[in-house]
Design a protein around this motif. Sequence first.
Motif, PDB file in Angstrom:
ATOM      1  N   ASP A  33      -5.777  -7.045   5.146  1.00 30.23           N
ATOM      2  CA  ASP A  33      -4.916  -8.206   4.922  1.00 30.23           C
ATOM      3  C   ASP A  33      -5.330  -9.438   5.725  1.00 30.23           C
ATOM      4  O   ASP A  33      -4.567 -10.401   5.813  1.00 30.23           O
ATOM      5  CB  ASP A  33      -3.465  -7.851   5.261  1.00 30.23           C
ATOM      6  CG  ASP A  33      -2.839  -6.924   4.234  1.00 30.23           C
ATOM      7  OD1 ASP A  33      -3.382  -6.806   3.113  1.00 30.23           O
ATOM      8  OD2 ASP A  33      -1.805  -6.299   4.547  1.00 30.23           O
ATOM      9  N   ALA A  36      -5.761 -13.509   2.355  1.00 28.34           N
ATOM     10  CA  ALA A  36      -4.587 -13.486   1.479  1.00 28.34           C
ATOM     11  C   ALA A  36      -4.557 -14.735   0.614  1.00 28.34           C
ATOM     12  O   ALA A  36      -4.989 -15.808   1.031  1.00 28.34           O
ATOM     13  CB  ALA A  36      -3.300 -13.382   2.293  1.00 28.34           C
ATOM     14  N   ARG A  85     -10.662  -3.031   0.664  1.00 29.93           N
ATOM     15  CA  ARG A  85      -9.681  -3.567  -0.288  1.00 29.93           C
ATOM     16  C   ARG A  85      -9.908  -2.971  -1.678  1.00 29.93           C
ATOM     17  O   ARG A  85      -8.939  -2.693  -2.410  1.00 29.93           O
ATOM     18  CB  ARG A  85      -9.770  -5.092  -0.339  1.00 29.93           C
ATOM     19  CG  ARG A  85      -9.182  -5.782   0.902  1.00 29.93           C
ATOM     20  CD  ARG A  85      -9.268  -7.301   0.775  1.00 29.93           C
ATOM     21  NE  ARG A  85      -8.538  -7.776  -0.390  1.00 29.93           N
ATOM     22  CZ  ARG A  85      -7.234  -8.023  -0.411  1.00 29.93           C
ATOM     23  NH1 ARG A  85      -6.500  -7.818   0.688  1.00 29.93           N
ATOM     24  NH2 ARG A  85      -6.652  -8.471  -1.506  1.00 29.93           N
ATOM     25  N   ARG A 171      -1.851  -9.042  -0.763  1.00 31.80           N
ATOM     26  CA  ARG A 171      -1.940  -8.189   0.416  1.00 31.80           C
ATOM     27  C   ARG A 171      -1.470  -6.772   0.093  1.00 31.80           C
ATOM     28  O   ARG A 171      -0.772  -6.531  -0.879  1.00 31.80           O
ATOM     29  CB  ARG A 171      -1.098  -8.766   1.554  1.00 31.80           C
ATOM     30  CG  ARG A 171      -1.556 -10.143   2.008  1.00 31.80           C
ATOM     31  CD  ARG A 171      -1.240 -10.397   3.463  1.00 31.80           C
ATOM     32  NE  ARG A 171       0.176 -10.243   3.760  1.00 31.80           N
ATOM     33  CZ  ARG A 171       0.657 -10.159   5.009  1.00 31.80           C
ATOM     34  NH1 ARG A 171      -0.159 -10.178   6.042  1.00 31.80           N
ATOM     35  NH2 ARG A 171       1.960 -10.049   5.226  1.00 31.80           N
ATOM     36  N   CYS A 183       5.203  -7.761   1.091  1.00 36.67           N
ATOM     37  CA  CYS A 183       4.510  -7.669   2.377  1.00 36.67           C
ATOM     38  C   CYS A 183       5.227  -8.433   3.479  1.00 36.67           C
ATOM     39  O   CYS A 183       4.927  -8.231   4.654  1.00 36.67           O
ATOM     40  CB  CYS A 183       3.070  -8.172   2.228  1.00 36.67           C
ATOM     41  SG  CYS A 183       2.929  -9.971   2.076  1.00 36.67           S
TER      42      CYS A 183
END
Length: 205
Positions: A33, A36, A85, A171, A183
Motif C-alpha cells: 500500500d 495508492a 500486489r 489499496r 482501507c
Amino acid sequence: MMRMEEATVTDSTPTTLPPAPGADRYRCLDFADTTATLPAGQNYDLLATPGSAMRWLAAHGLTPPDVRLYEVCAQRMRTLRGHIRALFASRVEGVTPPEESLRAVNEAITAVPTAPLLAWDPARGPHRVQAHPADQAVNHALAILAADAADLLTGPDADLLTACGSTPCDRFLLRTHGRRHWCSTRCGDRARAARAYARRNRPPS
C-alpha cells in the motif's frame, strides 16, 4: 546498492492515507500500500525516490536509519512491490497468479537469510547475529517482506485479504469485521456518500 554517506533528499512527503487494517500485523500489506490511487486523478508513491524509500524501510524497522539508498535500490523495492500486489490481486480475485511474480517473491525470500543466526563468543556467550553485511541491508529487507507476503497468502488470514471497495482506491487490507472492506475511514465515507447520491438520483421505477 547503497551508500552510507549523507545524501541530499529532495523529495517531499505526500499526503497519504493511514495504514490499512492488517498493516500492523503484516508489513508486506503496508509495503503493497505504499502506492495508492486517490480521487480526482491523484496518487502517491512512498517509494518514488531513494530518500522516501529509505525512510519507509527505517520506519518499519527493516534497515538502520543511517542507510542511504541509490535509485537502483528504490527501483528494486518498487519492482517487488508490484509483484506482491499482483499476488494479492490474484488471491482476492481468485485467479491464477502470474508466474513471474511467484518467481520474484521466491527469489527475494532465498536471497539472504531472514532470521538471525546463532553465534557464540567468550564475552557474550550464545547470541543471535544478522548474517548479512551492511551492503546487503536492502536484500535482507526485501527477503523479510517477501516472506511476510508468503505467510499472509498461505496462512489463516488469507481469506481476509481484500481490496478497498471505494473507487478509485486500489489499496489492500484485511477485513476486520462483517462485510466492511474499506482501507480507511476516508474511503468508507466516500463509498457511503456515493451510495447515498446514487439512491437520491435513481429514476423512479
